[in-house]
Design an enzyme around this catalytic site. Structure first.
Site, PDB file in Angstrom:
ATOM      1  CG  ASP A   1      -1.859   1.133   1.299  1.00  0.00           C
ATOM      2  OD1 ASP A   1      -2.704   1.222   0.396  1.00  0.00           O
ATOM      3  OD2 ASP A   1      -1.770   1.945   2.239  1.00  0.00           O
TER       4      ASP A   1
ATOM      5  CD  GLU B   1      16.749 -14.515   3.298  1.00  0.00           C
ATOM      6  OE1 GLU B   1      16.090 -15.096   4.188  1.00  0.00           O
ATOM      7  OE2 GLU B   1      17.469 -13.526   3.521  1.00  0.00           O
TER       8      GLU B   1
END
Length: 553
Positions: free
Chosen positions: A219, A268
Site C-alpha cells: 500500500d 530466500e
C-alpha cells in the site's frame, strides 16, 4: 445481455500453482474482506467467510487472491490503519483462521497475496501511543515525523502539506508538537530514515512469509520516503497533483533501496513469492522504476485504470505501458476497478472526464455493455490482470448511499478526496434471497440495493448471457491459451475509427469503443464476444461497445 462463446472447460489449477514465473500473466482477484462473505452473521465479512468461498474463486478461473488488510486495527480507514501487523483483527477472525485460509487456498491451487501497509500505522500502534505518552524527546517520536510548529507559539503546522483525505497533513498533540499523517489523523506516517522502522518491517515480512503467503501488495508503495527537510510544496489543492506531478512526499528515489532490501528477503523463500506495488506516479516510466529486476515484481497500472473508453486513448496507454515495462523485463499489469475507485460499470456509464470517483449512476445499460467489452480487452493484453470482487457480476457502484450509512473517512473531512469509496465496497450478493443476499445471516455493514438479487452469483450462474458466465468463459479461454497473457507486445491491425484490433500469434482481439456498429474482417473462428456478432461473407458486424476474440488456428 447476450454474448457469444465456444464451450471450453477450465483447466485444472494444480499445475498452474507450480509453474515458473506464474505472476507474469496471472489473473489476480482482489477480496475486500469486510464485503466478501460473512460466516458468523455479524454483518461484517471475515476470513472464514472467504475460506468457504474459495471454491467459487477456483471455478471462476483466477490464479491468486489478494486480500485487503485484515490486521488488528481500530478501522479508522477500513483496516489501512494497522495497530498490530502480526495479529488478525477480531472482526475478521484470528491467526488460526488466516492459517486455514492460506492452507485451503494452496490445496485449491490458489495463491494468497496479503496487503502490507508500510507508509503509516494506526495511532493505536504501540510505538505511537508510547511516543505521545512519553512527550517531546521520546526516542519513539523519531520513528514517526514529530516536529515543532511554526508561528510565534508553534500554532501553525510545520509545513504546507495537505492530507490526501483533506485538510492539513499535520495534527498537534497536547504537548504542542505536531505529527505528519498524509492520510487520516489516525494514520501517522512512519519515518523511514529511522533504522528501527526498516528492521520492524523486515521482521513483519518474514512473519507472513513463514505463515505461507505467496506475496504482498504494498500500500502506498510510492510513499515511505519524504524529501529531506520536509520542504513546503507551495500550492493548494495538492490532491489534484497526485499521480500528475513530482511531490516531496511521494515517489522519492529513496524508496527503491528499501525494496531492494525486501527483495533479498523474498528471494530466500521458495515458491516464487512476489511483491506488487500500489505506486501512483506521474508517468508509466516512473512506475517502471519500481519493477526493476532487483526490486518488485508488479506495479498497478493506474494510467490504464483512469483511461476513458476511447480507442485512441487506450491504444496510447497500452503502447506506453508495454514500452516502459520492456526495458526492465517486468510484465505489464491491467486493472479496471479496485476498492478506492468507482466501479468501471458506473464510470463507463457516465461521460468521460469525471475522474475515478463518480456520484451519478449514469446509463446503466451502456455502462455494463462497455464494462463487459473492457474486460475482454483487458484480458487479451500481455501481462497480468486484476479483478475486483463483484465486477464479474457486473455490479455498479452504489451512488445513493445515505449520509448516515457512509463510513469512508474522506467523506467526513473538508477538502481532499471526494470520499465516495463506500459505493464500491458494498457487500456482494451471492443469492437471490436473504437479508443480505447470501453475504451472511445478519444483514450487511453497508446496505445493498434490492436490484442486486438478480445480479447475484445464484441468479447469473448457468445463464449464458450473464456477466458472470462471460468472465468464467474468458478466463477459461485465457487459461487454455498460455500465450494469451504471455509476452510484451501486440501487433496492431488496421481498423475503423473507434476500433482497436491487434494480433498475438493466432489470436486476434477486436474492440469497438464507438457508439455505432462497425464491419471488420472475420479473422477466423470466433472464440468469445461480449455481445452478438453477425458474420457474413467473411466479414463481421461488431456492435457498439463490444469486444470480440478470434483464433486463426
Amino acid at each position: 445481455m447476450s454474448q457469444q462463446h465456444s464451450a471450453l472447460a477450465p483447466a485444472p489449477h494444480s499445475a498452474e500453482a507450480k509453474r515458473s514465473d506464474w505472476w507474469r500473466d496471472a489473473v489476480i482477484y482482489q477480496v475486500y474482506p469486510r464485503s466478501f462473505a460473512d460466516s458468523n452473521g455479524d454483518g461484517m465479512g471475515d476470513l472464514e467467510g472467504i475460506r468457504t468461498r474459495l471454491p467459487y474463486l477456483r471455478d471462476l478461473g483466477v490464479d491468486a487472491v489478494w486480500l485487503s488488510p485484515f490486521y488488528a486495527s481500530p478501522q479508522a480507514d477500513a483496516g489501512y490503519d494497522v495497530a498490530d501487523y502480526r495479529a488478525v483483527d477480531p472482526m475478521f477472525g484470528n491467526l488460526l483462521d488466516a492459517d486455514a485460509l492460506i492452507r485451503d487456498a494452496r490445496g485449491l491451487g490458489l495463491r494468497i497475496i496479503v496487503d502490507l501497509v508500510p507508509n503509516h500505522s494506526s495511532d493505536q500502534h504501540e510505538w505511537f501511543k508510547r511516543a505521545v505518552a512519553e512527550g517531546p524527546g521520546s526516542p519513539l517520536r523519531d520513528r514517526y515525523h514529530f516536529r515543532p510548529g511554526k508561528g510565534e507559539n508553534g500554532e501553525l503546522p510545520p509545513n504546507d502539506w495537505e492530507s490526501i483525505f483533506g485538510g492539513p497533513a499535520w495534527t498537534r498533540v497536547e504537548d504542542g508538537e505536531w505529527y505528519l499523517h498524509l492520510f487520516a489523523p489516525e494514520q501517522p506516517d512512519f519515518n523511514w530514515d529511522h533504522p528501527a522502522v526498516g528492521d520492524e518491517f523486515r521482521s513483519i515480512l518474514r512473519f507472513w512469509l513463514d505463515m505461507g503467503v505467496d506475496g504482498f501488495r504494498i500500500d502506498v508503495a510510492h510513499g515511505l520516503v519524504k524529501a529531506e527537510g520536509l520542504p513546503d510544496l507551495g500550492s493548494h489543492d495538492q490532491v489534484k497533483l497526485l499521480g500528475n506531478d513530482v511531490m516531496p512526499f511521494f515517489d522519492q528515489d529513496g524508496v527503491h533501496e528499501i525494496y531492494r532490501q525486501w527483495r533479498l528477503i523474498l528471494d530466500e523463500y521458495s515458491g516464487e513469492r512476489i511483491f506488487v506495488a500500489e505506486a501512483w506516479t506521474p508517468t508509466v516510466e516512473r512506475t517502471a522504476n519500481y519493477v526493476r529486476p532487483d526490486e518488485l515484481h508488479q506495479a498497478f497500472n493506474f494510467q490504464y485504470l483512469s483511461t476513458a473508453w476511447d480507442a485512441e486513448e487506450l491504444r496510447g496507454v497500452i503502447d506506453r505501458t508495454l514500452e516502459a515495462m520492456r526495458p526492465v523485463g517486468a510484465p505489464a499489469t491491467w486493472v479496471l476497478s479496485n476498492h478506492d475507485v468507482t466501479r468501471h460499470a458506473t464510470r463507463f456509464a457516465n461521460p468521460p472526464g469525471l475522474g475515478t470517483q463518480i456520484r451519478t449512476a449514469g446509463d446503466r445499460e451502456l455502462g455494463l455493455r462497455r464494462a463487459r467489452a473492457a474486460t475482454l480487452l483487458m484480458l487479451a493484453l500481455p501481462g497480468s490482470a486484476y479483478i475486483y470482487q463483484g465486477e464479474e457480476l457486473g455490479l455498479p457502484d452504489v451512488v445513493d448511499l445515505a449520509d448516515e450509512d457512509r463510513q469512508d473517512p474522506a467523506y467526513f473531512r473538508g477538502a481532499g478526496q471526494d470520499g465516495f469509496r463506500d459505493g464500491c465496497r458494498v457487500p456482494i450478493p451471492w443469492t437471490r434471497e436473504g437479508s443480505s443476499y447470501g453475504f451472511g445471516a445478519g444483514g450487511s455493514w453497508l446496505p445493498q440495493p434490492s436490484q442486486w438479487a438478480e445480479l447475484s452469483v445464484e441468479a447469473q450462474t448457468g445463464d449464458p448471457g450473464s456477466t458472470l458466465e462471460l468472465y468464467r468463459e474468458a478466463l477459461a479461454v485465457r487459461r487454455a491459451r498460455p500465450d494469451l497473457g504471455a509476452g510484451d507486445a501486440v501487433e496492431w491491425l488496421r481498423a475503423p475509427e473507434g476500433v482497436l484490433a491487434f494480433r498475438r500469434g493466432d489470436f486476434v482481439c477486436v474492440a469497438n469503443t464507438g457508439g455505432e456498429s462497425v464491419t471488420t474482417p472475420a479473422y477466423g473462428r470466433l472464440l468469445l464476444a461480449s455481445g452478438e456478432v453477425a458474420e457474413v461473407n467473411g466479414d463481421a458486424k461488431v456492435p457498439a461497445d463490444t469486444t470480440v476474440w478470434w483464433t486463426t488456428a
